[in-house]
Enzyme design. Sequence first.
Site, PDB file in Angstrom:
ATOM      1  N   GLN A   2       1.097 -23.490   2.148  1.00 49.10           N
ATOM      2  CA  GLN A   2       2.061 -22.843   3.340  1.00 49.10           C
ATOM      3  C   GLN A   2       0.810 -22.124   4.221  1.00 49.10           C
ATOM      4  O   GLN A   2      -0.540 -22.059   3.341  1.00 49.10           O
ATOM      5  CB  GLN A   2       2.930 -22.004   3.443  1.00 49.10           C
ATOM      6  CG  GLN A   2       2.477 -21.001   2.877  1.00 49.10           C
ATOM      7  CD  GLN A   2       3.744 -19.637   2.103  1.00 49.10           C
ATOM      8  OE1 GLN A   2       5.020 -20.735   2.521  1.00 49.10           O
ATOM      9  NE2 GLN A   2       3.799 -19.400   2.001  1.00 49.10           N
ATOM     10  N   ARG A   7       1.009  -0.996  -0.141  1.00 50.18           N
ATOM     11  CA  ARG A   7       0.203  -0.050   0.212  1.00 50.18           C
ATOM     12  C   ARG A   7       0.906   0.966   0.069  1.00 50.18           C
ATOM     13  O   ARG A   7       1.724   0.968   0.685  1.00 50.18           O
ATOM     14  CB  ARG A   7      -1.280  -0.207   1.287  1.00 50.18           C
ATOM     15  CG  ARG A   7      -1.943  -1.113   1.118  1.00 50.18           C
ATOM     16  CD  ARG A   7      -3.039  -1.140   2.866  1.00 50.18           C
ATOM     17  NE  ARG A   7      -3.601   0.114   2.481  1.00 50.18           N
ATOM     18  CZ  ARG A   7      -3.437   1.141   3.870  1.00 50.18           C
ATOM     19  NH1 ARG A   7      -3.577   0.630   4.813  1.00 50.18           N
ATOM     20  NH2 ARG A   7      -4.422   1.691   3.491  1.00 50.18           N
ATOM     21  N   GLU A  43       7.431  -9.848   3.100  1.00 50.78           N
ATOM     22  CA  GLU A  43       8.564 -10.331   3.071  1.00 50.78           C
ATOM     23  C   GLU A  43       8.827  -8.701   3.888  1.00 50.78           C
ATOM     24  O   GLU A  43       8.790  -7.434   2.941  1.00 50.78           O
ATOM     25  CB  GLU A  43       9.354 -10.770   2.211  1.00 50.78           C
ATOM     26  CG  GLU A  43       9.357 -12.057   1.977  1.00 50.78           C
ATOM     27  CD  GLU A  43       9.243 -11.649   0.518  1.00 50.78           C
ATOM     28  OE1 GLU A  43       9.113 -11.082  -0.261  1.00 50.78           O
ATOM     29  OE2 GLU A  43       9.335 -13.391   0.408  1.00 50.78           O
TER      30      GLU A  43
END
Length: 193
Positions: A182, A110, A138
């Site tokens: 995941q 953002r 990350e």
Amino acid sequence: MRLCDRDIEAWLDEGRLSITPRPPVERINGVTVDVRLGNKFRTFSGHTAAYIDLSGPKDEVSAALDRVMSDEIVLAEGEAFYLHPGELALAVTFESVTLPADLVGWLDGRSSLARLGLMVHVTAHRIDPGWSGHIVLEFFNAGKLPLALRPGMMIGALSFEPLTGPADRPYNRRQDAKYRDQQGAVASRIDKD
């Protein structure tokens, strides 16, 4: 050509694209779907290894990664994660995403957060065709002040681009898919390359 908001809604309605929980229409705008921050994080332990030889023997790389990565941190409701200037941390989106074999996704940060120094992905912003699971973020704080990150806050936006046809080797069918399904802030598995 990326999907517009109307097409994103149609793909969700038809079950061709899955975002769980399904975002309300207010979070689907233009060409993106806003995603929120989940409650799972990982950090890097300071100075527990002199370096990581990324092309070294796999067992040495694996041992070094084990030394530098924290266990998964799960925040309780109302808790904040503090990312200090110059620090890198991993987190996940609250939403889980499943893409078909003929669609690629893109994660963007953002602008309002970037203006404070927060990067939500260092380089890995592509979501492969066939992907299913939570998206690992990350985080890097390039700003001057610590940033308090709270689960549930808007953290980024996903856009989607149809392929010319279904991929022959989508992520969920690859034998070497290191991050398949995941659910948490999974650490680097570069030692599995």
